[in-house]
Design an enzyme around this catalytic site. Structure first.
Site, PDB file in Angstrom:
ATOM      1  N   TYR A 191     -17.571   3.763   0.572  1.00 48.42           N
ATOM      2  CA  TYR A 191     -17.687   2.956   1.778  1.00 48.42           C
ATOM      3  C   TYR A 191     -16.310   2.432   2.132  1.00 48.42           C
ATOM      4  O   TYR A 191     -15.607   1.884   1.263  1.00 48.42           O
ATOM      5  CB  TYR A 191     -18.651   1.793   1.525  1.00 48.42           C
ATOM      6  CG  TYR A 191     -18.801   0.812   2.679  1.00 48.42           C
ATOM      7  CD1 TYR A 191     -18.317  -0.486   2.567  1.00 48.42           C
ATOM      8  CD2 TYR A 191     -19.434   1.185   3.862  1.00 48.42           C
ATOM      9  CE1 TYR A 191     -18.470  -1.394   3.604  1.00 48.42           C
ATOM     10  CE2 TYR A 191     -19.588   0.288   4.907  1.00 48.42           C
ATOM     11  CZ  TYR A 191     -19.103  -1.002   4.773  1.00 48.42           C
ATOM     12  OH  TYR A 191     -19.252  -1.896   5.810  1.00 48.42           O
ATOM     13  N   ASP A 200      -8.509   3.632  -1.053  1.00 47.48           N
ATOM     14  CA  ASP A 200      -9.105   2.416  -0.488  1.00 47.48           C
ATOM     15  C   ASP A 200      -9.293   1.442  -1.652  1.00 47.48           C
ATOM     16  O   ASP A 200     -10.268   1.531  -2.396  1.00 47.48           O
ATOM     17  CB  ASP A 200     -10.432   2.750   0.189  1.00 47.48           C
ATOM     18  CG  ASP A 200     -11.135   1.501   0.671  1.00 47.48           C
ATOM     19  OD1 ASP A 200     -12.196   1.626   1.324  1.00 47.48           O
ATOM     20  OD2 ASP A 200     -10.647   0.381   0.397  1.00 47.48           O
ATOM     21  N   LYS A 238     -10.087  -8.459   0.638  1.00 43.15           N
ATOM     22  CA  LYS A 238     -10.722  -9.312  -0.373  1.00 43.15           C
ATOM     23  C   LYS A 238      -9.743 -10.232  -1.113  1.00 43.15           C
ATOM     24  O   LYS A 238      -9.298 -11.240  -0.583  1.00 43.15           O
ATOM     25  CB  LYS A 238     -11.536  -8.431  -1.322  1.00 43.15           C
ATOM     26  CG  LYS A 238     -12.677  -7.669  -0.587  1.00 43.15           C
ATOM     27  CD  LYS A 238     -13.523  -6.853  -1.518  1.00 43.15           C
ATOM     28  CE  LYS A 238     -14.419  -5.901  -0.773  1.00 43.15           C
ATOM     29  NZ  LYS A 238     -15.670  -6.529  -0.308  1.00 43.15           N
TER      30      LYS A 238
END
Ligand code: KE4
Length: 430
Positions: A147, A242, A270
């Site tokens: 994702y 990623d 994050k």
């Protein structure tokens, strides 16, 4: 279902459903994968969260990764407070952006230049665009179950919430937007070779989560990341890690430090925002120099590099030292050992996969190396386990297809309590 009283949460959820689609601002929070209703958090500190009904939980969601130092860390709160008093955003460069760029580039040697943005989605979207602009090619290889945020062209066989709701693709994305997206199985070297052969000289990039954490958690097989590094170099394609989730999580230099493989571009999010909205992408100077205002690839953001997120992120990164990762590794090993023992004692087949402070407990007796394996897990059993843990005061990610996160505020006593709750929750689940 749901032994704890959560009347105030239920009332809030009923009200939220009137005004917010599904009552949530991000789908996975809706508990649709595990049944029941979400609780609403009143406050959080350290490794604990309290819901609006006063119930206390040991938290392993960790706001999906940012809270590596626990919630409401005093130094992060003070950094935000101090920055806020000087203005929350300027739309004009501020010194903290320069400090953040230096911290990222010093920690991650493959990153020669970095651009801040406001989410992991933006970071991945921009990384793909600059890779295409640099190579003048169109196609992108991604992996099943990975994702990369809700980027139109990457919402194909995606993980996280898309997977949780059983349709890894999304409505509203025209086929034309995904015609250049090639999806292959993670850990499948032959499939990657075939994808390059079938699209020779038109693969702009290969993007992956080096340790996929959006279909639960599974690991790259030995040599897989090195293979991707070699074939992208041979084929002139950009290798994009990623590391929105793994960056500064699996090591100070992220998964690329842990596994010793350097990509051409890296996406961050994050942790680098200390809990505030943030994203970043960076890598080889020759690729990043394609970005406006230097080059023809456009990318922008009103709040990119804003002083609040920078102040919080800078403190969060400055607090990450060897001791951090040693502590997280010890806590992770204790949790893993305890969970495996609890499952054995209960006679429940599980695969407990962990990488540092990221983990997932799959309810299957078969090994998990990719999305297809993960899909074999018993989701009903996970849902029952989830609610029993929640009623035992342990807050896990509300989906089998998400990772859990340890933070430095967890203690061995917290882990022991978690394992005891798991032993009770697993009993009778066989
Ligand atoms: P955001 O746009 O949510 O900041 O980042 C997207 C993203 C990109 N890449 C990776 C590897 C990610 O894990 C994420 C976001 N992670 C999910 C957790 N599975 C966010 C939780 C949510 O969507 O509510």
């Amino acid at each position: 279902m749901g032994g704890l009283a959560r009347k105030k949460s239920d009332a809030l959820f009923a009200e939220a459903l009137e005004r917010i689609p599904g009552g949530v601002n991000s789908p996975v929070r809706a508990f649709r994968a595990v049944g029941g209703k979400p609780f609403f958090v009143d406050r959080a500190r350290g490794c604990r969260v309290w819901d609006v009904d006063g119930n206390e939980y040991i938290d392993y969601i960790g706001t999906w990764g940012p809270a590596i130092h626990g919630h409401a860390h005093p130094r992060i709160i003070e950094a935000i407070r101090s920055a806020a008093e000087r203005g929350t955003s300027f739309g004009i460069p501020n010194p903290l952006e320069v400090k953040m760029a230096s911290l990222i580039c010093e920690a991650v040697p493959s990153v020669e230049k970095v651009r801040m943005c406001n989410s992991g989605t933006e970071a991945c979207m921009a990384a793909i665009r600059v890779a295409r602009g640099h190579t003048k090619r169109n196609k992108v290889i991604k992996f099943e179950g990975c994702y990369h945020g809700h980027v139109d062209s990457l919402l194909v066989n995606a993980g996280s919430g898309a997977l949780t709701f059983g349709h890894p693709d999304s409505a509203g994305v025209p086929a034309a937007f995904t015609q250049h997206t090639v999806v292959v199985r993670f850990n499948d070297i032959e499939a990657v070779k075939a994808a390059f052969l079938a699209n020779s000289n038109d693969i702009a990039a290969v993007i992956l989560e080096p340790v996929p954490g959006n279909a639960g958690l599974y690991l790259p097989k030995p040599g897989f990341l090195t293979f991707l590094r070699e074939i992208t170099r041979e084929e002139g394609a950009v290798l994009i890690f990623d590391e929105v989730m793994t960056g500064f999580r699996l090591a100070r230099g992220g998964a690329q430090e842990r596994f010793g493989v350097q990509p051409d571009l890296t996406c961050f999010g994050k942790i680098i925002g200390g809990g505030l909205p943030v994203g970043a992408f960076g890598g080889r100077r020759d690729i990043m120099n394609c970005l406006a205002p230097l080059g023809p690839v456009y990318q922008a953001g009103t709040l990119s590099g804003n002083p609040l997120a920078m102040a919080a992120g800078i403190v969060a990164l400055e607090m990450l030292g060897h001791e951090t990762y040693n502590t997280l590794e010890k806590l992770g090993a204790q949790l893993e050992e305890g969970m495996l023992e609890a499952a054995r004692a209960a006679g429940v087949p599980v695969q407990f996969l962990r990488c540092g402070s990221m983990f997932c407990c799959y309810f299957t007796d078969l090994p998990v190396h990719d999305l297809a394996d993960a899909m074999k897990s018993d989701r009903d059993r996970f849902a029952r386990y989830f609610h029993r843990m929640l009623d035992g005061g342990i807050s896990l990610a509300p989906s089998q297809f998400e990772a859990g996160f340890l933070c430095t505020a967890h203690t061995p006593a917290d882990i022991e309590r978690t394992v005891e709750a798991a032993a009770r929750a697993l009993r009778g689940l066989n």
